[in-house]
Design a protein around this motif. Structure first.
Motif, PDB file in Angstrom:
ATOM      1  N   SER A 165       9.573  83.277 119.030  1.00 36.16           N
ATOM      2  CA  SER A 165       8.990  83.858 120.294  1.00 36.16           C
ATOM      3  C   SER A 165       9.523  84.753 121.093  1.00 36.16           C
ATOM      4  CB  SER A 165       8.050  83.163 120.227  1.00 36.16           C
ATOM      5  OG  SER A 165       6.934  82.553 120.061  1.00 36.16           O
ATOM      6  N   ASN A 191       1.889  81.356 122.799  1.00 33.39           N
ATOM      7  CA  ASN A 191       0.225  81.183 124.029  1.00 33.39           C
ATOM      8  C   ASN A 191       0.901  80.910 125.378  1.00 33.39           C
ATOM      9  OD1 ASN A 191      -1.461  83.034 122.390  1.00 33.39           O
ATOM     10  ND2 ASN A 191      -1.154  81.359 121.251  1.00 33.39           N
ATOM     11  N   GLU A 218       4.105  82.763 128.494  1.00 34.34           N
ATOM     12  CA  GLU A 218       3.946  82.957 130.544  1.00 34.34           C
ATOM     13  C   GLU A 218       3.973  81.468 131.011  1.00 34.34           C
ATOM     14  OE1 GLU A 218       1.994  87.677 131.111  1.00 34.34           O
ATOM     15  OE2 GLU A 218       1.097  86.392 129.764  1.00 34.34           O
ATOM     16  N   ASP A 258       3.649  93.705 126.638  1.00 33.66           N
ATOM     17  CA  ASP A 258       4.338  92.253 127.538  1.00 33.66           C
ATOM     18  C   ASP A 258       4.105  91.198 126.523  1.00 33.66           C
ATOM     19  OD1 ASP A 258       2.137  91.790 127.042  1.00 33.66           O
ATOM     20  OD2 ASP A 258       1.077  92.211 129.431  1.00 33.66           O
ATOM     21  N   GLY A 273       2.966  88.569 126.886  1.00 36.66           N
ATOM     22  CA  GLY A 273       1.569  88.197 126.765  1.00 36.66           C
ATOM     23  C   GLY A 273       0.655  88.705 125.439  1.00 36.66           C
ATOM     24  N   GLY A 295       3.165  86.887 122.605  1.00 33.24           N
ATOM     25  CA  GLY A 295       2.752  86.019 122.554  1.00 33.24           C
ATOM     26  C   GLY A 295       0.994  85.638 121.088  1.00 33.24           C
ATOM     27  N   VAL A 296       0.728  86.393 121.857  1.00 38.15           N
ATOM     28  CA  VAL A 296      -0.792  86.923 121.060  1.00 38.15           C
ATOM     29  C   VAL A 296      -0.341  86.874 119.296  1.00 38.15           C
ATOM     30  CG1 VAL A 296      -3.136  88.489 120.794  1.00 38.15           C
ATOM     31  CG2 VAL A 296      -2.448  87.208 122.813  1.00 38.15           C
TER      32      VAL A 296
END
Length: 436
Positions: free
Chosen positions: A56, A179, A182, A285, A287, A290-291
């Motif tokens: 990631s 996920n 953050e 961003d 987030g 991560g998705v």
């Protein structure tokens, strides 16, 4: 043997001295196989969480520390190169000592490397970062090697399914990991660690826990038991007074399976590694990253039970073709997707993960088909070295391709490369007795 903490007393491996009566019954073998799968599932959930950090944010951390987009693929190259050495060592260790010690040591080394990455980020030390990423690769290799434990005691017609159960367990931790980027960044900031190093704190703890679970509970050792069963059955069928025959040679199907896994790993790692860099360049961003990566990792592992059943029922050849076509689709979608389209990027990375899943499971089954328990662990270790080197090459070259050309060229080139799986398989079937 005494009971183990937190579980029922283990089933002792049978003493095999060549007498057929001393071999375990099918029911006893199935019981040990079920216990093995339970322990492997727990360790793979933890190992999946450890795996997710490097995938990631490794490229993003390197880009910040090195100040170069062209070198952002270096972390993937380093930890996959480290996984090549670990795959070799785990394979050799398994051959001599069994799966339990080989896998436990591999995960513990991966955890040590993850904590080293955290220290490197705090100290802003690039040399320590490189060394730690190399060691961190042990966890990646071990996470892949654990899939073989699912097939050690599986009957021939259930090898694909046995491998798939070990793989699907990775999904839980691997999807949760991205996920938590953050939240772990917030945790890292609270203790004075750079935000991008936060997921590696999770990796260190998860890999360490996976190693402890395997070391304590993977008893009896599935590989050692499978080897004893094979030797006992061979002795039981031998003519009295005859000497044991030589260990069978590795069949051509093993190297076909290796080719399938190498190509799918190369394509998957190259495109996956540069996707977070491509996304950040287009304003997404952490987030959103991560998705996308979470969906990708879910597609890598979650379909495994279905894939395993299809490998067993449809055969190896159709599934290799399916892997190549799916990876081509991933490359085309990624190349055509606008940089600001989160939905299309998710679709591309899901297809990328699914193609890898089909290729890895089918290739693994081909390797098991073409080997004997007496030469299987060493062969598996050698092949996983090649798979890891392919990942290292894909990771390092992906950053160079992105810097010299574009993400679109990288994605489309990877998709087209994956189609070479089809002629390779057809050639092998025409020249060698490779299972259909």
């Amino acid at each position: 043997m005494s009971g183990e903490p937190g579980g029922s007393p283990p089933v002792d491996p049978p003493v095999v001295t060549g007498t057929h009566a001393q071999l375990p019954s099918e029911a006893e073998q199935a019981q040990v196989h079920r216990r093995t799968l339970t322990v492997v599932v727990i360790s793979q959930i933890l190992g999946g969480a450890g795996l997710a950090a490097g995938i990631s944010v490794g490229a993003l951390l390197a880009e910040d520390m090195l100040g170069s987009q062209g070198l952002s693929g270096l972390p993937t190259g380093l930890f996959t190169l480290g996984s090549a050495l670990a795959a070799y060592l785990v394979g050799r260790s398994t051959h001599r000592l069994g799966r339990r010690l080989g896998l436990a040591h591999g995960f513990l080394a991966g955890g040590l490397g993850a904590f080293g990455v955290v220290l490197a980020a705090v100290a802003d030390s690039v040399p320590l970062l490189f060394v730690s990423l190399f060691v961190y690769g042990s966890g990646t290799a071990t996470n892949l090697q654990a899939r073989y434990a699912g097939s050690d005691l599986a009957p021939e017609h259930r090898r694909g399914f046995g491998t798939s159960i070990a793989m699907v367990a990775t999904t839980v931790g691997a999807v949760a990991g991205p996920n938590l980027i953050e939240p772990m960044g917030v945790v890292a900031g609270a203790v004075g660690v750079p935000a991008l190093a936060g997921p590696f704190i999770l990796s260190g703890a998860a890999y360490g826990a996976a190693g402890v679970v395997l070391f304590i509970f993977l008893r009896p050792d599935p590989y050692l038991l499978a080897t004893r069963i094979a030797a006992g059955r061979l002795a039981a069928s031998a003519v009295p007074g005859s000497t044991p025959g030589p260990v069978p040679t590795v069949g051509a199907g093993a190297w076909v399976g290796a080719t399938v896994m190498v190509l799918t790993q190369l394509v998957m790692v190259a495109v996956m590694t540069m996707t977070p860099v491509h996304m950040r360049a287009h304003g997404h961003d952490l987030g959103a990253v991560g998705v996308v990566i979470g969906a990708h990792i879910a597609a890598m592992w979650l379909p495994s039970p279905i894939t395993g059943v299809l490998v067993d029922r449809l055969g190896r050849t159709p599934m290799v073709v399916a892997a190549g076509v799916t990876l081509l689709g991933a490359g085309v979608v990624a190349a055509l997707a606008p940089g600001d389209s989160l939905g299309l990027l998710i679709l591309a990375l899901v297809l990328l993960g699914l193609g890898w899943n089909v290729g890895l499971l089918t290739g693994t089954t081909l390797v098991v088909d073409a080997t004997d328990p007496r030469n299987r662990a060493r062969t598996q270790g050698t092949i996983d070295v090649l798979v890891a080197l392919a990942g290292a090459g894909g990771g390092v070259s992906s950053g160079l391709v992105l810097a010299a050309s574009s993400y679109q060229a990288l994605a489309l080139g990877g998709g087209l490369l994956s189609l070479t799986l089809v002629p390779v398989l057809l050639w092998a079937r025409a020249r060698h007795a490779v299972p259909a």
